[in-house]
Write an enzyme that holds these catalytic residues in place. Sequence first.
Site, PDB file in Angstrom:
ATOM      1  CG  ASP A  89     -35.161  37.476  11.708  1.00 17.82           C
ATOM      2  OD1 ASP A  89     -34.604  37.952  10.705  1.00 17.82           O
ATOM      3  OD2 ASP A  89     -34.547  37.166  12.744  1.00 17.82           O
TER       4      ASP A  89
ATOM      5  CG  ASP B 267     -29.464  34.666  10.142  1.00 20.17           C
ATOM      6  OD1 ASP B 267     -29.567  33.580   9.568  1.00 20.17           O
ATOM      7  OD2 ASP B 267     -28.771  35.602   9.709  1.00 20.17           O
TER       8      ASP B 267
ATOM      9  CG  ASP C  83     -33.885  35.785  16.762  1.00 14.24           C
ATOM     10  OD1 ASP C  83     -32.748  35.530  17.196  1.00 14.24           O
ATOM     11  OD2 ASP C  83     -34.076  36.494  15.760  1.00 14.24           O
TER      12      ASP C  83
END
Length: 297
Positions: A50, A52, A237
């Site tokens: 990923d 961000d 995250d």
Amino acid sequence: MMSSCARASVAVRASSVTSTTSKNMCGARRGAVRACASNTTNARFALLFDCDGVIVETEELHRLAYNGAFEHYDVRIDGERVDWVVEYYDVLQNTVGGGKPKMKWHFNQNAWPTSSLFPTAPTTDAERDALVDALQDQKTVFYKKIVEEVAEARPGILELMDEAIADPTIAVGICSAATKAGFEKVVNSVVGVERLSKMDVVMAGDDVTRKKPDPLIYNLAREKVGLPASKCVVVEDSLVGLRAAVGAEMNCVITPTASTASADFIGEGAKAVFTTLAGVKLHAMFPNEATEPNFKF
């Protein structure tokens, strides 16, 4: 309603923002990022990142940029300026993936706002889409400026990425829910054009019709790298990203941020949670001759 949230100061002002232009890569169309010099041959596994929160802790930067856009267009609900405070944005980012979906979800939950674009709150789908599109465009202008000034990679992320790129048996990619313009600014500035050119797949939210937590982006990445889901490891995250990976039946490891650390990632299917990727080695996750990824290290 937004009136229940305390107002936070917005660090970005319209007068301080200048627009930037994304760089082309390997003959790609303007604004596009794509791989063109992958080192991968006979891939055993894929490692998909990923952006961000994983590559860069960008969520606070996004929050400030949204608030800058709300201020720029004088966006108000019940007369009060829309302003996403830290605590509220932490919940929002763990609930909805993608910028436009976040704004639509917020306005649908609270009320559609007035603004300098629509002095009367929009009521039709076309008007609402136009407002959100304009807000997203202005948010991207603010965001790109902030990224240029302060963004840096999280510890260990580029080292792990470089190990994977150098291993011809590991396909490497980035799959982000972010709008392409903001995504490109981050990856071009932090990951760098040379690394990007060696990846097998690079996709942003604009490249799919449904954003995370829908698994579409990871299903498409799996098709591009030509591996079954069981051979793919996703680094995320947040719960939104984890649910997308699990929905694609992929293995997912989590490197949480301060705003996502309290989530029950293991309970939702994560294979492992790493406070930091510093010290995480590729050969430990993908041992030589292994037929499945390893997460016990």
